[in-house]
Design an enzyme around this catalytic site. Structure first.
Site, mmCIF file in Angstrom:
data_model
loop_
_atom_site.group_PDB
_atom_site.id
_atom_site.type_symbol
_atom_site.label_atom_id
_atom_site.label_comp_id
_atom_site.label_asym_id
_atom_site.label_seq_id
_atom_site.Cartn_x
_atom_site.Cartn_y
_atom_site.Cartn_z
ATOM 1 N N ARG A 164 66.675 99.570 -46.798
ATOM 2 C CA ARG A 164 65.897 98.567 -47.517
ATOM 3 C C ARG A 164 64.704 98.103 -46.689
ATOM 4 N NH1 ARG A 164 67.928 95.434 -51.658
ATOM 5 N NH2 ARG A 164 65.843 94.535 -51.590
ATOM 6 N N HIS B 275 64.442 96.980 -60.117
ATOM 7 C CA HIS B 275 64.686 96.659 -58.703
ATOM 8 C C HIS B 275 64.107 97.804 -57.866
ATOM 9 C CE1 HIS B 275 66.150 94.739 -55.278
ATOM 10 N NE2 HIS B 275 67.426 94.617 -55.545
ATOM 11 N N ARG C 42 61.511 87.453 -56.188
ATOM 12 C CA ARG C 42 62.814 87.817 -56.754
ATOM 13 C C ARG C 42 63.066 86.853 -57.904
ATOM 14 N NH1 ARG C 42 67.550 90.478 -54.784
ATOM 15 N NH2 ARG C 42 69.510 89.533 -55.437
ATOM 16 N N GLN D 156 65.007 98.412 -54.014
ATOM 17 C CA GLN D 156 66.349 98.947 -53.813
ATOM 18 C C GLN D 156 66.375 100.447 -54.091
ATOM 19 O OE1 GLN D 156 69.563 97.518 -52.862
ATOM 20 N NE2 GLN D 156 69.828 99.738 -52.704
ATOM 21 N N CYS E 248 74.516 99.370 -54.559
ATOM 22 C CA CYS E 248 73.462 98.531 -53.987
ATOM 23 C C CYS E 248 74.007 97.253 -53.365
ATOM 24 C CB CYS E 248 72.418 98.218 -55.040
ATOM 25 S SG CYS E 248 73.094 97.455 -56.533
ATOM 26 N N ASP F 255 77.009 99.823 -59.992
ATOM 27 C CA ASP F 255 76.595 98.460 -59.670
ATOM 28 C C ASP F 255 77.558 97.518 -60.384
ATOM 29 O OD1 ASP F 255 75.127 96.306 -58.722
ATOM 30 O OD2 ASP F 255 73.622 96.416 -60.303
#
Length: 307
Positions: free
Chosen positions: A292, A131, A104, A134, A264, A225
């Site tokens: 996830r 991402h 990450r 996700q 998310c 988001d």
């Protein structure tokens, strides 16, 4: 081989068949977890995180344990990759002891460099551009709620970022009609958009950018988001007046006829989405979070089995 990938770095690198395979595998693993309890037996996975995390950290950690593997978390205490020591050397050292790296990071090129020199699978757990874990979970969630993915009309509202990039690419590859509802100056990078547009043409999907709510039309799903991504030092006070017209709220749901909304998380209630809508039955955020773990387990399984 159906999957035949060494790494999982970006949505645009996979075919429709490969993405559907991962979604189908995740459904199978979710329905029959007992069949995969030893899938990672004897495997050690390093989770190399430059950024803070809740869902990504915990879902990977517990998911790896559920498959009989061992997760090792390396957080921000070592600083940003490439500062204390070269990314090349980090990759080569980690590959001496571990079987895969979940990273990450702030920059996509850090992931690319890890993948180039590690010699073991590298999984993108978030970068500045993508991402994919996700969005794979989101598409599993869409599949569970709507069935045929190709029949969905999906709109992302707000500031273009890594989430909207991955949505844009995965929608274009899978064949979902996708709209980016963004204020002028806050849309996607033109090169990325053109790349996604080429993929959308191949899948006969529609890919559109609009700035005016009057153009949004009927939609099945609305997604948003945070307006300011992690690590961005922009002032929310400066952005709010420009972005409130792109907020997810009950009025926009009614206008579009959407039956589901997605986020998310973490959600900034009262900014990109109202508290009332986030806490309503329209919201699939919890299901997205649940999924996830299952899609990440599917990615790990596919990489280690090279299928």
């Amino acid at each position: 081989m159906l999957f035949a990938h060494t790494h999982f770095l970006a949505d645009s690198q996979l075919t429709r068949q490969q993405l559907i395979y991962l979604i189908t595998l995740a459904k199978e693993m979710k329905a029959n977890p007992q069949d995969y309890q030893q899938s990672l037996a004897g495997k050690s996975v390093v989770m190399l995180f430059e950024k803070p995390s809740l869902r990504t950290h915990i879902s990977f950690d517990i998911g790896i344990q559920k498959m009989g593997g061992h997760a090792i978390y390396v957080g921000q205490q070592n600083g940003r990759l490439g500062v204390r020591e070269r990314v090349t050397d980090v990759a080569k050292n980690l590959s001496c002891w571990s079987d895969a790296i979940v990273a990450r990071v702030f920059k996509q090129n850090t992931l690319e460099e890890l993948a180039m020199f590690a010699g073991i699978p590298v999984i993108n757990a978030l970068s500045d551009l993508y991402h994919p874990c996700q969005i794979l979970a989101d598409f599993l969630t869409l599949s569970e709620n709507f069935g045929d993915l190709s029949s969905i009309k999906l709109t992302y509202a707000g500031v273009a970022n890594n989430i909207s990039n991955s949505l844009m690419f995965m929608a274009s590859v899978v064949g979902i009609d996708f709209t980016l509802f963004c204020p002028k100056g806050y849309g996607p990078d033109s090169l990325l958009f053109d790349q996604a547009l080429d993929l959308a043409k191949q899948s006969n999907a529609s890919l559109t950018i609009i700035n005016d709510t009057k153009l949004i039309g009927e939609q099945n799903v609305l997604y948003t988001d945070t307006w300011i991504s992690m690590g961005d030092n922009s002032s929310i006070n400066d952005l709010e007046p420009k972005l409130y017209p792109y907020q997810l709220n009950h009025d926009l749901v009614k206008k579009t006829g959407a039956t589901a909304i997605m986020h998310c998380q973490p959600a900034h209630l009262g900014q990109e989405i109202t508290r009332e809508l986030f806490d309503s039955n329209y919201c699939l955020a919890r299901q997205q979070a649940i999924n996830r773990m299952w899609v990440q387990n599917a990615v790990l399984f596919a990489l280690f089995n090279n299928k």
